[in-house]
Design an enzyme around this catalytic site. Structure first.
Site, PDB file in Angstrom:
ATOM      1  N   GLU A  56      70.548  63.205  -7.475  1.00 51.28           N
ATOM      2  CA  GLU A  56      70.707  63.574  -8.887  1.00 51.28           C
ATOM      3  C   GLU A  56      71.477  62.514  -9.665  1.00 51.28           C
ATOM      4  OE1 GLU A  56      71.050  68.377  -8.054  1.00 51.28           O
ATOM      5  OE2 GLU A  56      72.782  67.102  -7.724  1.00 51.28           O
ATOM      6  N   ASP A 227      73.126  75.419  -5.715  1.00 49.55           N
ATOM      7  CA  ASP A 227      73.159  74.469  -6.829  1.00 49.55           C
ATOM      8  C   ASP A 227      71.860  73.703  -7.008  1.00 49.55           C
ATOM      9  OD1 ASP A 227      73.348  72.975  -4.548  1.00 49.55           O
ATOM     10  OD2 ASP A 227      75.178  71.925  -5.077  1.00 49.55           O
TER      11      ASP A 227
HETATM   12  P1  NAD Z   1      78.802  70.732   4.422  1.00 47.04           P
HETATM   13  O1  NAD Z   1      77.436  70.558   4.985  1.00 47.04           O
HETATM   14  O2  NAD Z   1      79.848  69.769   4.794  1.00 47.04           O
HETATM   15  O3  NAD Z   1      79.347  72.205   4.779  1.00 47.04           O
HETATM   16  C1  NAD Z   1      78.593  73.364   4.614  1.00 47.04           C
HETATM   17  C2  NAD Z   1      79.060  74.399   5.650  1.00 47.04           C
HETATM   18  O4  NAD Z   1      78.357  75.618   5.404  1.00 47.04           O
HETATM   19  C3  NAD Z   1      78.769  73.993   7.084  1.00 47.04           C
HETATM   20  O5  NAD Z   1      79.960  73.991   7.845  1.00 47.04           O
HETATM   21  C4  NAD Z   1      77.779  75.058   7.561  1.00 47.04           C
HETATM   22  O6  NAD Z   1      77.921  75.374   8.927  1.00 47.04           O
HETATM   23  C5  NAD Z   1      78.133  76.235   6.667  1.00 47.04           C
HETATM   24  N1  NAD Z   1      77.090  77.237   6.540  1.00 47.04           N
HETATM   25  C6  NAD Z   1      75.760  77.068   6.362  1.00 47.04           C
HETATM   26  N2  NAD Z   1      75.144  78.263   6.287  1.00 47.04           N
HETATM   27  C7  NAD Z   1      76.100  79.203   6.436  1.00 47.04           C
HETATM   28  C8  NAD Z   1      76.091  80.634   6.432  1.00 47.04           C
HETATM   29  N3  NAD Z   1      74.946  81.308   6.294  1.00 47.04           N
HETATM   30  N4  NAD Z   1      77.261  81.286   6.588  1.00 47.04           N
HETATM   31  C9  NAD Z   1      78.430  80.595   6.736  1.00 47.04           C
HETATM   32  N5  NAD Z   1      78.498  79.244   6.760  1.00 47.04           N
HETATM   33  C10 NAD Z   1      77.344  78.561   6.600  1.00 47.04           C
HETATM   34  O7  NAD Z   1      78.602  70.791   2.831  1.00 47.04           O
HETATM   35  P2  NAD Z   1      79.718  70.587   1.710  1.00 47.04           P
HETATM   36  O8  NAD Z   1      79.823  69.172   1.297  1.00 47.04           O
HETATM   37  O9  NAD Z   1      80.938  71.333   2.100  1.00 47.04           O
HETATM   38  O10 NAD Z   1      78.986  71.339   0.499  1.00 47.04           O
HETATM   39  C11 NAD Z   1      78.835  72.741   0.540  1.00 47.04           C
HETATM   40  C12 NAD Z   1      77.881  73.173  -0.553  1.00 47.04           C
HETATM   41  O11 NAD Z   1      78.485  72.988  -1.829  1.00 47.04           O
HETATM   42  C13 NAD Z   1      76.576  72.412  -0.590  1.00 47.04           C
HETATM   43  O12 NAD Z   1      75.519  73.340  -0.756  1.00 47.04           O
HETATM   44  C14 NAD Z   1      76.697  71.512  -1.799  1.00 47.04           C
HETATM   45  O13 NAD Z   1      75.450  71.216  -2.376  1.00 47.04           O
HETATM   46  C15 NAD Z   1      77.548  72.380  -2.708  1.00 47.04           C
HETATM   47  N6  NAD Z   1      78.326  71.660  -3.709  1.00 47.04           N
HETATM   48  C16 NAD Z   1      78.387  72.207  -4.947  1.00 47.04           C
HETATM   49  C17 NAD Z   1      79.145  71.575  -5.935  1.00 47.04           C
HETATM   50  C18 NAD Z   1      79.245  72.200  -7.291  1.00 47.04           C
HETATM   51  O14 NAD Z   1      79.762  71.572  -8.203  1.00 47.04           O
HETATM   52  N7  NAD Z   1      78.835  73.424  -7.465  1.00 47.04           N
HETATM   53  C19 NAD Z   1      79.813  70.384  -5.652  1.00 47.04           C
HETATM   54  C20 NAD Z   1      79.763  69.869  -4.358  1.00 47.04           C
HETATM   55  C21 NAD Z   1      79.011  70.517  -3.388  1.00 47.04           C
END
Ligand code: NAD
Length: 355
Positions: A56, A227
Site C-alpha cells: 500500500e 485492515d
Molecule cells: P504478526 O504476524 O507479527 O502477528 C499476528 C499474530 O496473530 C500471530 O502471532 C498469529 O499467531 C496471531 N493469530 C493469527 N490468527 C489468530 C487467531 N485466530 N487467534 C489468535 N491469534 C491469532 O502481525 P503484526 O505485525 O503483529 O500485525 C497484526 C495485524 O495488525 C495484521 O493483520 C496487520 O495487518 C494489522 N495492522 C494494522 C494496523 C492498523 O493501523 N490498523 C497497523 C499495523 C498492523
C-alpha cells in the site's frame, strides 16, 4: 540533504526521549493533526493486492508538508522468517516539492497504531477501565500493551495467541512493564470480563475472533487486525450492536470491519469525536468499537514527530537522496565523471601492459 532515520536510529530516539514521554508526545502529535482534519488533502490509500498480501501507498498533505508511507501486509511472511508488516516513509516540502525527511516506519507504524488506539480509547472506553484482553501476540502486540499501560493505566492483561511461542515472546518482552499478565486458552476466555478487548491478529480471511456473545455491555473493542478487503476479525452481529468509530470512513468502508455492513451504516470519525461533534461513548452500557485500519494522517503525524525528535537529539544521517547539481538547469553535469571513467580504465590497462 534529507535527514534519514533507520530503525536503530528510531529506537535510539525513543530511548533518548524516554518511553513515557515518547508515548505522550506521539499521542499529542496525532491529536493535534486529527483536530485540524479539514486542512488535510485526504484519499483512501492505494492498495495492490496479491494472493499472499497487500502493498500500500499512503499519501496525505496539509498544504505545507506532503507525507507518504510504503507499507505491506503479508500474514504468511512469518513462516518465511519475515515480518508481516514492514514500512518506510518520507516528508516533502510542498512549496518546492523537495523531500526533507525519510525514515524506517516499521517501528513507527507500530508506535503510531498503538498511539492512535489509545487516543480513540481515551474517548470510547469507560474511564475506569483497568483490564484489557489482547488477542494476537505478534509484532504489534507489545506496542499496544505498552501504550495502554503508559497512557491509560491498563495494568491487567488477558492474552491469547494460537501460537504458544508468540505468547512466550510477549510474556518475556513485557516482564518488566509492571502489568499482570494472564495467559488464556482461547479468545473467549481472554475477552471474558475485560474492559477493553484489542484484536490484532493477522490472517487473510474473514475471521471471527470476537462474536457478540463474547462481549459484555460497556466494553470497548480496539479492532486493529482487520485492515483489508476480505480480512476482518469481528462478527457482523457484534458490529450491529456497537457504536462504531473509524479513522476515515471512505477508506474504512473498503478495508475495515464495517466492510460487512451497508455503505450507509452510521459511524463516527475519530476527528469528530476528538472535536466533541460526535459522542465517544453514549452510555456506560454501550459497546464501542474503534475500527482501526491505519490512515495516512497517522503516518504524517509520526513522520513529523520523528523529524522533530531527530532535530532535538541530533540522531540520524544526512542522505543524498536526490540529485543536486550546482546549476539546477544542468542535471547533465552530474554525468561528467562517468564520461571520464573510460579514460581511467584505458590508463589502467596501459599501466598493466607496460609492466
Ligand atoms: P504478526 O504476524 O507479527 O502477528 C499476528 C499474530 O496473530 C500471530 O502471532 C498469529 O499467531 C496471531 N493469530 C493469527 N490468527 C489468530 C487467531 N485466530 N487467534 C489468535 N491469534 C491469532 O502481525 P503484526 O505485525 O503483529 O500485525 C497484526 C495485524 O495488525 C495484521 O493483520 C496487520 O495487518 C494489522 N495492522 C494494522 C494496523 C492498523 O493501523 N490498523 C497497523 C499495523 C498492523
Amino acid at each position: 540533504m534529507v535527514t534519514f532515520l533507520n530503525a536503530s536510529d528510531v529506537a535510539k530516539v525513543v530511548r533518548r526521549v524516554g518511553p513515557r514521554r515518547f508515548w505522550e508526545r506521539m499521542v499529542e502529535a496525532l491529536r493535534e493533526d486529527f483536530v485540524r482534519w479539514e486542512r488535510f488533502d485526504k484519499s483512501p490509500r492505494f492498495a495492490s493486492h496479491s494472493p499472499g498480501g497487500v502493498i500500500e501507498l499512503m499519501p496525505v498533505s496539509d498544504g505545507e508538508i506532503f507525507a507518504f508511507k510504503f507499507v505491506n501486509g503479508h500474514p504468511g511472511n512469518t513462516q518465511l522468517c519475515l515480518q508481516t508488516v514492514v514500512a518506510f516513509g518520507a516528508l516533502a516540502d510542498v512549496a518546492t516539492g523537495y523531500p526533507i525527511f525519510m525514515s524506517d516506519m516499521t517501528l513507527a507504524t507500530a508506535f503510531r497504531t498503538a498511539a492512535t488506539s489509545v487516543l480513540a480509547a481515551r474517548h470510547l472506553a469507560r474511564p475506569d477501565s483497568r483490564t484489557m484482553a489482547l488477542i494476537g501476540l505478534g509484532a504489534q502486540s507489545e506496542f499496544q500493551a505498552y501504550a495502554f499501560r503508559e497512557i491509560l493505566g491498563i495494568d491487567r492483561l488477558r492474552v491469547f495467541d494460537v501460537d504458544e511461542e508468540a505468547a512466550d515472546k510477549f510474556e518475556s518482552n513485557m516482564a518488566s512493564l509492571g502489568v499482570e499478565i494472564r495467559r488464556c486458552p482461547d479468545a473467549r476466555t481472554a475477552a471474558l470480563g475485560a474492559d477493553i478487548v484489542t484484536t490484532i491478529t493477522a490472517d487473510k480471511k474473514r475471521a471471527t475472533i470476537l462474536d457478540a456473545d463474547m462481549i459484555a455491555p460497556g466494553a470497548h473493542i480496539n479492532a486493529v487486525g482487520g485492515d483489508c478487503p476480505g480480512k476482518t476479525e469481528l462478527s457482523r452481529d457484534l458490529l450491529l450492536r456497537a457504536q462504531i468509530c473509524v479513522e476515515y470512513a471512505p477508506q474504512t468502508r473498503i478495508e475495515g470491519e464495517i466492510q460487512q455492513l451497508p455503505a450507509d451504516h452510521p459511524v463516527a470519525e475519530l476527528h469528530e469525536v476528538l472535536a466533541g461533534r460526535e459522542a465517544g461513548r453514549k452510555s456506560r452500557e454501550s459497546i464501542t468499537v474503534f475500527d482501526s485500519v491505519g490512515f495516512a494522517l497517522e503516518d504524517f503525524s509520526a513522520l513529523r514527530f520523528l523529524r522533530d525528535l531527530a532535530r532535538e537529539t541530533g540522531i540520524g544521517a544526512a542522505l543524498e537522496l536526490t540529485a543536486a547539481p550546482a546549476n539546477p538547469k544542468d542535471l547533465f553535469s552530474l554525468l561528467h565523471p562517468f564520461e571520464a571513467a573510460p579514460q581511467r580504465v584505458e590508463s589502467r590497462e596501459t599501466v598493466e601492459i607496460s609492466e
